[in-house]
Design a protein around this motif. Structure first.
Motif, PDB file in Angstrom:
ATOM      1  N   GLU A 105       4.318 -14.742   4.968  1.00  0.00           N
ATOM      2  CA  GLU A 105       3.018 -14.356   5.723  1.00  0.00           C
ATOM      3  C   GLU A 105       2.221 -12.811   5.239  1.00  0.00           C
ATOM      4  OE1 GLU A 105       5.957 -16.695   7.918  1.00  0.00           O
ATOM      5  OE2 GLU A 105       5.962 -14.712   7.050  1.00  0.00           O
ATOM      6  N   TRP A 106       3.264 -11.998   4.823  1.00  0.00           N
ATOM      7  CA  TRP A 106       2.238 -10.982   4.131  1.00  0.00           C
ATOM      8  C   TRP A 106       1.859 -10.934   2.746  1.00  0.00           C
ATOM      9  CZ3 TRP A 106       2.084  -7.801   8.057  1.00  0.00           C
ATOM     10  CH2 TRP A 106       3.108  -7.607   9.060  1.00  0.00           C
ATOM     11  N   ASN A 107       2.472 -11.951   1.966  1.00  0.00           N
ATOM     12  CA  ASN A 107       2.169 -12.096   0.569  1.00  0.00           C
ATOM     13  C   ASN A 107       0.668 -12.146  -0.003  1.00  0.00           C
ATOM     14  OD1 ASN A 107       5.004 -14.368  -0.590  1.00  0.00           O
ATOM     15  ND2 ASN A 107       5.012 -11.987   0.510  1.00  0.00           N
ATOM     16  N   ARG A 108       0.366 -11.449  -0.877  1.00  0.00           N
ATOM     17  CA  ARG A 108      -1.162 -11.640  -1.623  1.00  0.00           C
ATOM     18  C   ARG A 108      -2.175 -11.081  -0.527  1.00  0.00           C
ATOM     19  NH1 ARG A 108       1.496 -16.592  -4.070  1.00  0.00           N
ATOM     20  NH2 ARG A 108       2.093 -15.987  -6.155  1.00  0.00           N
ATOM     21  N   LYS A 109      -1.693 -10.151   0.325  1.00  0.00           N
ATOM     22  CA  LYS A 109      -2.808  -9.619   1.348  1.00  0.00           C
ATOM     23  C   LYS A 109      -2.890  -8.275   1.175  1.00  0.00           C
ATOM     24  CE  LYS A 109      -2.065 -13.488   4.444  1.00  0.00           C
ATOM     25  NZ  LYS A 109      -1.667 -14.178   5.633  1.00  0.00           N
ATOM     26  N   PRO A 110      -3.900  -7.455   1.318  1.00  0.00           N
ATOM     27  CA  PRO A 110      -4.267  -6.044   1.513  1.00  0.00           C
ATOM     28  C   PRO A 110      -3.640  -5.442   2.612  1.00  0.00           C
ATOM     29  CG  PRO A 110      -6.160  -7.070   2.048  1.00  0.00           C
ATOM     30  CD  PRO A 110      -5.302  -8.212   1.748  1.00  0.00           C
ATOM     31  N   ALA A 111      -3.208  -4.364   2.429  1.00  0.00           N
ATOM     32  CA  ALA A 111      -2.566  -3.593   3.686  1.00  0.00           C
ATOM     33  C   ALA A 111      -3.341  -1.794   3.458  1.00  0.00           C
ATOM     34  CB  ALA A 111      -0.996  -3.093   3.268  1.00  0.00           C
ATOM     35  N   ALA A 112      -3.735  -1.597   4.506  1.00  0.00           N
ATOM     36  CA  ALA A 112      -4.331  -0.128   4.578  1.00  0.00           C
ATOM     37  C   ALA A 112      -3.458   0.869   5.530  1.00  0.00           C
ATOM     38  CB  ALA A 112      -5.788  -0.472   4.905  1.00  0.00           C
ATOM     39  N   PHE A 113      -3.707   2.049   5.899  1.00  0.00           N
ATOM     40  CA  PHE A 113      -2.703   2.625   6.582  1.00  0.00           C
ATOM     41  C   PHE A 113      -3.486   3.847   7.363  1.00  0.00           C
ATOM     42  CE2 PHE A 113      -1.060   1.413   2.421  1.00  0.00           C
ATOM     43  CZ  PHE A 113       0.116   0.534   2.956  1.00  0.00           C
ATOM     44  N   LEU A 114      -3.330   4.210   8.739  1.00  0.00           N
ATOM     45  CA  LEU A 114      -3.392   5.211   9.107  1.00  0.00           C
ATOM     46  C   LEU A 114      -2.277   5.812   9.822  1.00  0.00           C
ATOM     47  CD1 LEU A 114      -6.236   5.403  11.998  1.00  0.00           C
ATOM     48  CD2 LEU A 114      -4.278   6.857  12.156  1.00  0.00           C
ATOM     49  N   GLY A 115      -2.053   7.033   9.248  1.00  0.00           N
ATOM     50  CA  GLY A 115      -0.783   7.826   9.629  1.00  0.00           C
ATOM     51  C   GLY A 115      -1.528   8.952  10.500  1.00  0.00           C
ATOM     52  N   TYR A 116      -0.222   9.345  11.349  1.00  0.00           N
ATOM     53  CA  TYR A 116      -0.623  10.571  12.098  1.00  0.00           C
ATOM     54  C   TYR A 116       0.810  11.414  12.336  1.00  0.00           C
ATOM     55  CZ  TYR A 116       1.249   7.755  15.964  1.00  0.00           C
ATOM     56  OH  TYR A 116       1.818   6.718  16.972  1.00  0.00           O
ATOM     57  N   GLY A 117       0.560  12.756  12.332  1.00  0.00           N
ATOM     58  CA  GLY A 117       2.118  13.810  12.546  1.00  0.00           C
ATOM     59  C   GLY A 117       1.584  14.825  11.780  1.00  0.00           C
ATOM     60  N   GLU A 126       3.815   6.648   2.661  1.00  0.00           N
ATOM     61  CA  GLU A 126       4.211   6.572   1.357  1.00  0.00           C
ATOM     62  C   GLU A 126       5.604   5.416   1.223  1.00  0.00           C
ATOM     63  OE1 GLU A 126       2.923   7.427  -1.924  1.00  0.00           O
ATOM     64  OE2 GLU A 126       1.172   7.982  -0.499  1.00  0.00           O
ATOM     65  N   GLN A 127       6.377   5.516   2.167  1.00  0.00           N
ATOM     66  CA  GLN A 127       7.275   4.682   2.368  1.00  0.00           C
ATOM     67  C   GLN A 127       6.759   3.238   2.814  1.00  0.00           C
ATOM     68  OE1 GLN A 127      10.837   5.711   4.410  1.00  0.00           O
ATOM     69  NE2 GLN A 127      10.991   7.671   3.248  1.00  0.00           N
ATOM     70  N   LEU A 128       5.881   3.216   3.529  1.00  0.00           N
ATOM     71  CA  LEU A 128       5.341   2.051   3.913  1.00  0.00           C
ATOM     72  C   LEU A 128       4.630   1.247   2.776  1.00  0.00           C
ATOM     73  CD1 LEU A 128       4.863   0.191   6.385  1.00  0.00           C
ATOM     74  CD2 LEU A 128       2.823   1.561   6.948  1.00  0.00           C
ATOM     75  N   ARG A 129       3.910   2.020   1.831  1.00  0.00           N
ATOM     76  CA  ARG A 129       3.276   1.416   0.630  1.00  0.00           C
ATOM     77  C   ARG A 129       4.406   0.579  -0.264  1.00  0.00           C
ATOM     78  NH1 ARG A 129      -1.719   3.455  -0.452  1.00  0.00           N
ATOM     79  NH2 ARG A 129      -2.489   5.133   0.739  1.00  0.00           N
ATOM     80  N   LEU A 130       5.629   1.378  -0.476  1.00  0.00           N
ATOM     81  CA  LEU A 130       6.678   0.840  -1.140  1.00  0.00           C
ATOM     82  C   LEU A 130       7.140  -0.546  -0.569  1.00  0.00           C
ATOM     83  CD1 LEU A 130       8.704   4.037  -2.008  1.00  0.00           C
ATOM     84  CD2 LEU A 130       7.235   2.603  -3.602  1.00  0.00           C
ATOM     85  N   ILE A 131       7.153  -0.386   0.595  1.00  0.00           N
ATOM     86  CA  ILE A 131       7.603  -1.630   1.345  1.00  0.00           C
ATOM     87  C   ILE A 131       6.627  -2.742   1.135  1.00  0.00           C
ATOM     88  CG2 ILE A 131       8.185  -2.722   3.744  1.00  0.00           C
ATOM     89  CD1 ILE A 131       9.072   0.129   4.502  1.00  0.00           C
ATOM     90  N   CYS A 132       5.374  -2.485   1.434  1.00  0.00           N
ATOM     91  CA  CYS A 132       4.347  -3.524   1.222  1.00  0.00           C
ATOM     92  C   CYS A 132       4.379  -3.986  -0.214  1.00  0.00           C
ATOM     93  CB  CYS A 132       3.090  -2.816   1.667  1.00  0.00           C
ATOM     94  SG  CYS A 132       2.809  -2.548   3.412  1.00  0.00           S
ATOM     95  N   VAL A 133       4.656  -3.044  -1.170  1.00  0.00           N
ATOM     96  CA  VAL A 133       4.655  -3.726  -2.493  1.00  0.00           C
ATOM     97  C   VAL A 133       5.559  -4.826  -2.562  1.00  0.00           C
ATOM     98  CG1 VAL A 133       5.164  -3.031  -4.923  1.00  0.00           C
ATOM     99  CG2 VAL A 133       3.631  -1.782  -3.578  1.00  0.00           C
ATOM    100  N   GLU A 134       6.963  -4.520  -2.004  1.00  0.00           N
ATOM    101  CA  GLU A 134       7.962  -5.325  -2.117  1.00  0.00           C
ATOM    102  C   GLU A 134       7.622  -6.854  -1.415  1.00  0.00           C
ATOM    103  OE1 GLU A 134      11.445  -7.168  -3.119  1.00  0.00           O
ATOM    104  OE2 GLU A 134      10.514  -5.423  -3.906  1.00  0.00           O
ATOM    105  N   LEU A 135       6.947  -6.578  -0.315  1.00  0.00           N
ATOM    106  CA  LEU A 135       6.331  -7.750   0.338  1.00  0.00           C
ATOM    107  C   LEU A 135       5.352  -8.651  -0.280  1.00  0.00           C
ATOM    108  CD1 LEU A 135       6.790  -6.310   4.066  1.00  0.00           C
ATOM    109  CD2 LEU A 135       8.243  -8.091   2.954  1.00  0.00           C
ATOM    110  N   GLN A 136       5.004  -7.990  -1.619  1.00  0.00           N
ATOM    111  CA  GLN A 136       3.753  -8.757  -2.416  1.00  0.00           C
ATOM    112  C   GLN A 136       2.490  -8.645  -1.759  1.00  0.00           C
ATOM    113  OE1 GLN A 136       4.590 -12.514  -4.584  1.00  0.00           O
ATOM    114  NE2 GLN A 136       6.508 -12.609  -3.553  1.00  0.00           N
ATOM    115  N   MET A 137       2.174  -7.330  -1.212  1.00  0.00           N
ATOM    116  CA  MET A 137       1.184  -7.092  -0.339  1.00  0.00           C
ATOM    117  C   MET A 137       0.155  -6.191  -1.504  1.00  0.00           C
ATOM    118  SD  MET A 137       2.097  -6.288   3.492  1.00  0.00           S
ATOM    119  CE  MET A 137       0.471  -6.266   4.240  1.00  0.00           C
ATOM    120  N   ALA A 138      -0.885  -5.707  -1.184  1.00  0.00           N
ATOM    121  CA  ALA A 138      -1.610  -4.973  -2.129  1.00  0.00           C
ATOM    122  C   ALA A 138      -2.083  -3.716  -1.439  1.00  0.00           C
ATOM    123  CB  ALA A 138      -3.108  -5.767  -2.667  1.00  0.00           C
ATOM    124  N   PRO A 139      -1.452  -2.686  -1.447  1.00  0.00           N
ATOM    125  CA  PRO A 139      -1.884  -1.261  -0.471  1.00  0.00           C
ATOM    126  C   PRO A 139      -3.153  -1.010  -1.230  1.00  0.00           C
ATOM    127  CG  PRO A 139       0.421  -1.370  -1.316  1.00  0.00           C
ATOM    128  CD  PRO A 139      -0.177  -2.590  -2.217  1.00  0.00           C
TER     129      PRO A 139
END
Length: 194
Positions: A105-117, A126-139
């Motif tokens: 369901e995630w494959n070949r789709k982009p991911a963007a991020f809003l972080g707070y803290g 940064e960790q989420l970007r790595l996970i998304c790459v493994e899920l074949q997403m495009a951060p």
């Protein structure tokens, strides 16, 4: 081409979470553009147990009905924005669990991020970007980071996010990138059947 469908995913389920504030703000920013259909996805609505399946749903269908509902919902979108807190230099466990419960369901789709803290959720993103790459997403490159004193003022004092001059330009750039990638990858998936 139709407008890309974008999910803004609230990455924490804590009763005292702050995620509703930036997610709601970002929803307004995205909706005002008029070039994407945007929906909030709240992990509270998908109370999946910690991953306990035979394997990823890339290989074996999930048995848990809530997980299957989550997978169907995730599949509806052309791209995602993950709104995440930073917990001990990483993402919340509930977000990692939700990511693990889906794969194709995630494959070949982009991911963007809003972080707070304290550092704008940068280490979690940064960790989420790595996970998304493994899920074949495009951060996407640009993220939105609500940091330090600004985060505390918004959380504890109710300071409006519109008062922070750097947030709207960062969000606009991030959403521009997300729109481009969602449109391009949607066309490519349609052309290749996947």
């Amino acid at each position: 081409m139709t407008q890309p469908r974008i999910a803004i995913i609230l990455g924490t389920t804590r009763a005292t979470r702050f995620a509703d504030v930036p997610a709601g703000w970002l929803l307004e920013q995205a909706a005002a553009r008029g070039d994407m259909a945007v929906e909030l996805l709240d992990l509270r609505d998908y109370p999946m147990p910690f991953f306990d399946e035979t394997a990823s749903n890339a290989w074996v269908p999930s048995q848990n009905e809530i997980a299957r509902a989550w997978q169907r919902k995730v599949a509806e979108f052309d791209g995602y924005v993950f709104v995440t807190a930073e917990y001990n230099r990483s993402i919340p466990a509930v977000l990692k669990n939700a990511l693990d419960y889906a794969y194709p369901e995630w494959n070949r789709k982009p991911a963007a991020f809003l972080g707070y803290g304290s550092v704008g959720g940068a280490r979690a993103v940064e960790q989420l970007r790595l996970i998304c790459v493994e899920l074949q997403m495009a951060p996407t490159r640009t993220g939105v980071h609500l940091q330090g004193a600004d985060f505390l003022a918004a959380w504890q004092e109710g300071r409006p996010l519109d008062d922070l001059p750097y947030l709207a330009p960062n969000a606009a750039t991030m959403l521009d990138e997300l729109h481009w990638w969602a449109s391009a990858l949607s066309r490519a998936r349609a052309e290749t059947g996947g």
